[in-house]
Design a protein around this motif. Structure first.
Motif, PDB file in Angstrom:
ATOM      1  N   ASP A  97     -57.886  -4.330   4.329  1.00 25.20           N
ATOM      2  CA  ASP A  97     -56.455  -4.662   4.270  1.00 25.20           C
ATOM      3  C   ASP A  97     -55.907  -4.551   2.852  1.00 25.20           C
ATOM      4  O   ASP A  97     -54.794  -4.062   2.646  1.00 25.20           O
ATOM      5  CB  ASP A  97     -56.193  -6.066   4.827  1.00 25.20           C
ATOM      6  CG  ASP A  97     -56.407  -6.150   6.335  1.00 25.20           C
ATOM      7  OD1 ASP A  97     -56.332  -5.099   7.012  1.00 25.20           O
ATOM      8  OD2 ASP A  97     -56.658  -7.257   6.830  1.00 25.20           O
ATOM      9  N   ALA A  98     -56.689  -5.001   1.868  1.00 27.90           N
ATOM     10  CA  ALA A  98     -56.263  -4.867   0.467  1.00 27.90           C
ATOM     11  C   ALA A  98     -56.129  -3.395   0.110  1.00 27.90           C
ATOM     12  O   ALA A  98     -55.147  -2.983  -0.513  1.00 27.90           O
ATOM     13  CB  ALA A  98     -57.248  -5.554  -0.468  1.00 27.90           C
ATOM     14  N   PHE A  99     -57.132  -2.591   0.515  1.00 29.95           N
ATOM     15  CA  PHE A  99     -57.051  -1.159   0.246  1.00 29.95           C
ATOM     16  C   PHE A  99     -55.805  -0.559   0.881  1.00 29.95           C
ATOM     17  O   PHE A  99     -55.022   0.107   0.220  1.00 29.95           O
ATOM     18  CB  PHE A  99     -58.299  -0.414   0.750  1.00 29.95           C
ATOM     19  CG  PHE A  99     -58.057   1.055   0.924  1.00 29.95           C
ATOM     20  CD1 PHE A  99     -57.694   1.852  -0.167  1.00 29.95           C
ATOM     21  CD2 PHE A  99     -58.138   1.653   2.167  1.00 29.95           C
ATOM     22  CE1 PHE A  99     -57.439   3.204  -0.008  1.00 29.95           C
ATOM     23  CE2 PHE A  99     -57.883   3.006   2.336  1.00 29.95           C
ATOM     24  CZ  PHE A  99     -57.535   3.779   1.239  1.00 29.95           C
ATOM     25  N   PHE A 100     -55.603  -0.797   2.163  1.00 26.75           N
ATOM     26  CA  PHE A 100     -54.482  -0.150   2.841  1.00 26.75           C
ATOM     27  C   PHE A 100     -53.154  -0.580   2.243  1.00 26.75           C
ATOM     28  O   PHE A 100     -52.273   0.246   2.026  1.00 26.75           O
ATOM     29  CB  PHE A 100     -54.494  -0.410   4.349  1.00 26.75           C
ATOM     30  CG  PHE A 100     -53.496   0.462   5.066  1.00 26.75           C
ATOM     31  CD1 PHE A 100     -53.804   1.764   5.400  1.00 26.75           C
ATOM     32  CD2 PHE A 100     -52.217   0.003   5.343  1.00 26.75           C
ATOM     33  CE1 PHE A 100     -52.869   2.587   6.009  1.00 26.75           C
ATOM     34  CE2 PHE A 100     -51.283   0.806   5.953  1.00 26.75           C
ATOM     35  CZ  PHE A 100     -51.609   2.108   6.301  1.00 26.75           C
ATOM     36  N   GLY A 101     -52.986  -1.858   1.957  1.00 29.53           N
ATOM     37  CA  GLY A 101     -51.730  -2.334   1.382  1.00 29.53           C
ATOM     38  C   GLY A 101     -51.441  -1.710   0.031  1.00 29.53           C
ATOM     39  O   GLY A 101     -50.318  -1.259  -0.235  1.00 29.53           O
ATOM     40  N   GLU A 102     -52.456  -1.654  -0.821  1.00 29.70           N
ATOM     41  CA  GLU A 102     -52.252  -1.094  -2.153  1.00 29.70           C
ATOM     42  C   GLU A 102     -52.169   0.430  -2.116  1.00 29.70           C
ATOM     43  O   GLU A 102     -51.405   1.029  -2.877  1.00 29.70           O
ATOM     44  CB  GLU A 102     -53.346  -1.595  -3.095  1.00 29.70           C
ATOM     45  CG  GLU A 102     -53.207  -3.101  -3.318  1.00 29.70           C
ATOM     46  CD  GLU A 102     -54.276  -3.710  -4.197  1.00 29.70           C
ATOM     47  OE1 GLU A 102     -54.855  -3.002  -5.041  1.00 29.70           O
ATOM     48  OE2 GLU A 102     -54.520  -4.924  -4.043  1.00 29.70           O
ATOM     49  N   PHE A 103     -52.919   1.052  -1.214  1.00 27.89           N
ATOM     50  CA  PHE A 103     -52.837   2.508  -1.061  1.00 27.89           C
ATOM     51  C   PHE A 103     -51.440   2.912  -0.583  1.00 27.89           C
ATOM     52  O   PHE A 103     -50.827   3.830  -1.120  1.00 27.89           O
ATOM     53  CB  PHE A 103     -53.892   3.001  -0.062  1.00 27.89           C
ATOM     54  CG  PHE A 103     -53.787   4.461   0.266  1.00 27.89           C
ATOM     55  CD1 PHE A 103     -54.174   5.431  -0.652  1.00 27.89           C
ATOM     56  CD2 PHE A 103     -53.308   4.875   1.505  1.00 27.89           C
ATOM     57  CE1 PHE A 103     -54.090   6.785  -0.350  1.00 27.89           C
ATOM     58  CE2 PHE A 103     -53.211   6.217   1.817  1.00 27.89           C
ATOM     59  CZ  PHE A 103     -53.604   7.180   0.888  1.00 27.89           C
ATOM     60  N   SER A 104     -50.915   2.207   0.399  1.00 31.68           N
ATOM     61  CA  SER A 104     -49.599   2.574   0.925  1.00 31.68           C
ATOM     62  C   SER A 104     -48.515   2.366  -0.125  1.00 31.68           C
ATOM     63  O   SER A 104     -47.601   3.177  -0.245  1.00 31.68           O
ATOM     64  CB  SER A 104     -49.308   1.834   2.231  1.00 31.68           C
ATOM     65  OG  SER A 104     -48.648   0.651   2.053  1.00 31.68           O
ATOM     66  N   ALA A 105     -48.640   1.309  -0.936  1.00 30.93           N
ATOM     67  CA  ALA A 105     -47.645   1.063  -1.988  1.00 30.93           C
ATOM     68  C   ALA A 105     -47.682   2.154  -3.059  1.00 30.93           C
ATOM     69  O   ALA A 105     -46.637   2.667  -3.479  1.00 30.93           O
ATOM     70  CB  ALA A 105     -47.875  -0.311  -2.620  1.00 30.93           C
ATOM     71  N   VAL A 106     -48.872   2.536  -3.502  1.00 34.03           N
ATOM     72  CA  VAL A 106     -48.958   3.550  -4.561  1.00 34.03           C
ATOM     73  C   VAL A 106     -48.672   4.947  -4.016  1.00 34.03           C
ATOM     74  O   VAL A 106     -48.134   5.801  -4.731  1.00 34.03           O
ATOM     75  CB  VAL A 106     -50.304   3.474  -5.319  1.00 34.03           C
ATOM     76  CG1 VAL A 106     -51.457   3.990  -4.490  1.00 34.03           C
ATOM     77  CG2 VAL A 106     -50.212   4.217  -6.647  1.00 34.03           C
ATOM     78  N   LEU A 107     -48.979   5.203  -2.746  1.00 33.06           N
ATOM     79  CA  LEU A 107     -48.634   6.502  -2.153  1.00 33.06           C
ATOM     80  C   LEU A 107     -47.113   6.641  -2.064  1.00 33.06           C
ATOM     81  O   LEU A 107     -46.556   7.697  -2.370  1.00 33.06           O
ATOM     82  CB  LEU A 107     -49.273   6.658  -0.782  1.00 33.06           C
ATOM     83  CG  LEU A 107     -49.176   8.038  -0.149  1.00 33.06           C
ATOM     84  CD1 LEU A 107     -49.878   9.084  -1.015  1.00 33.06           C
ATOM     85  CD2 LEU A 107     -49.781   8.020   1.245  1.00 33.06           C
ATOM     86  N   THR A 108     -46.452   5.561  -1.692  1.00 34.59           N
ATOM     87  CA  THR A 108     -44.990   5.562  -1.681  1.00 34.59           C
ATOM     88  C   THR A 108     -44.460   5.812  -3.091  1.00 34.59           C
ATOM     89  O   THR A 108     -43.550   6.618  -3.287  1.00 34.59           O
ATOM     90  CB  THR A 108     -44.443   4.230  -1.125  1.00 34.59           C
ATOM     91  OG1 THR A 108     -44.921   4.055   0.215  1.00 34.59           O
ATOM     92  CG2 THR A 108     -42.933   4.186  -1.138  1.00 34.59           C
ATOM     93  N   LYS A 109     -45.044   5.144  -4.075  1.00 33.55           N
ATOM     94  CA  LYS A 109     -44.640   5.345  -5.473  1.00 33.55           C
ATOM     95  C   LYS A 109     -44.818   6.808  -5.880  1.00 33.55           C
ATOM     96  O   LYS A 109     -43.931   7.400  -6.510  1.00 33.55           O
ATOM     97  CB  LYS A 109     -45.470   4.431  -6.381  1.00 33.55           C
ATOM     98  CG  LYS A 109     -45.149   4.542  -7.854  1.00 33.55           C
ATOM     99  CD  LYS A 109     -46.018   3.557  -8.658  1.00 33.55           C
ATOM    100  CE  LYS A 109     -45.818   3.707 -10.150  1.00 33.55           C
ATOM    101  NZ  LYS A 109     -46.659   2.755 -10.909  1.00 33.55           N
ATOM    102  N   LEU A 110     -45.936   7.413  -5.499  1.00 34.45           N
ATOM    103  CA  LEU A 110     -46.192   8.819  -5.809  1.00 34.45           C
ATOM    104  C   LEU A 110     -45.164   9.728  -5.145  1.00 34.45           C
ATOM    105  O   LEU A 110     -44.586  10.608  -5.783  1.00 34.45           O
ATOM    106  CB  LEU A 110     -47.599   9.216  -5.352  1.00 34.45           C
ATOM    107  CG  LEU A 110     -47.971  10.690  -5.492  1.00 34.45           C
ATOM    108  CD1 LEU A 110     -48.037  11.101  -6.956  1.00 34.45           C
ATOM    109  CD2 LEU A 110     -49.299  10.959  -4.802  1.00 34.45           C
ATOM    110  N   PHE A 111     -44.922   9.506  -3.862  1.00 38.59           N
ATOM    111  CA  PHE A 111     -43.963  10.339  -3.129  1.00 38.59           C
ATOM    112  C   PHE A 111     -42.549  10.208  -3.676  1.00 38.59           C
ATOM    113  O   PHE A 111     -41.760  11.133  -3.596  1.00 38.59           O
ATOM    114  CB  PHE A 111     -43.957   9.985  -1.645  1.00 38.59           C
ATOM    115  CG  PHE A 111     -45.167  10.459  -0.884  1.00 38.59           C
ATOM    116  CD1 PHE A 111     -46.094  11.318  -1.445  1.00 38.59           C
ATOM    117  CD2 PHE A 111     -45.379  10.028   0.410  1.00 38.59           C
ATOM    118  CE1 PHE A 111     -47.204  11.748  -0.737  1.00 38.59           C
ATOM    119  CE2 PHE A 111     -46.478  10.464   1.135  1.00 38.59           C
ATOM    120  CZ  PHE A 111     -47.398  11.318   0.570  1.00 38.59           C
TER     121      PHE A 111
END
Length: 132
Positions: A97-111
């Motif tokens: 859950d920590a991975f997915f939450g932080e991955f989705s936040a930084v992927l959004t930041k990248l996009f």
């Protein structure tokens, strides 16, 4: 691009998806046993599997010692060896859950890098797990 260590490690989790193809990158193989699902398996495998250099004519890459079906790039292995990156790798390996939450936040930041939003926060994209 302005990413901190945690964000770099989180973005590297995209290797949970897909595989390398020799004709496109020179490297060959998947990082995980389930390359169509975003999970923290990439981090678990990075830490828990034994890795050795693949003996072949291609570029240097690692393969898992047990099945010889998985691969890691030298940059993947650096995440586990670097003293600043490793704590994030360990945390993501333990907590999907920590991975997915932080991955989705930084992927959004990248996009969204360089995107001049004219509308409010509700117009932003969001990523949600398909399995809860």
């Amino acid at each position: 691009m302005g990413f901190d260590d945690r964000e770099i490690v989180a973005l590297s989790g995209a290797h949970a998806l897909g595989r390398c193809h020799t004709d496109r990158s020179g490297f060959s193989g998947p990082w995980t046993f389930s390359p169509t699902v975003v999970t923290n398996d990439y981090y678990k495998l990075l830490l828990e599997e034994k890795w050795g250099w693949k003996k072949w004519d291609g570029p240097k890459q690692f393969e898992d010692v047990k099945t010889k079906t998985l691969m890691m790039l030298p940059t993947d292995m650096a995440l586990a060896k670097d003293k600043k990156f490793r704590p994030h790798v360990e945390r993501y390996a333990k907590d999907n859950d920590a991975f997915f939450g932080e991955f989705s936040a930084v992927l959004t930041k990248l996009f969204e890098l360089g995107v001049p939003f004219q509308s409010g926060e509700d117009a932003r994209m969001s990523f949600k797990p398909a399995i809860s």
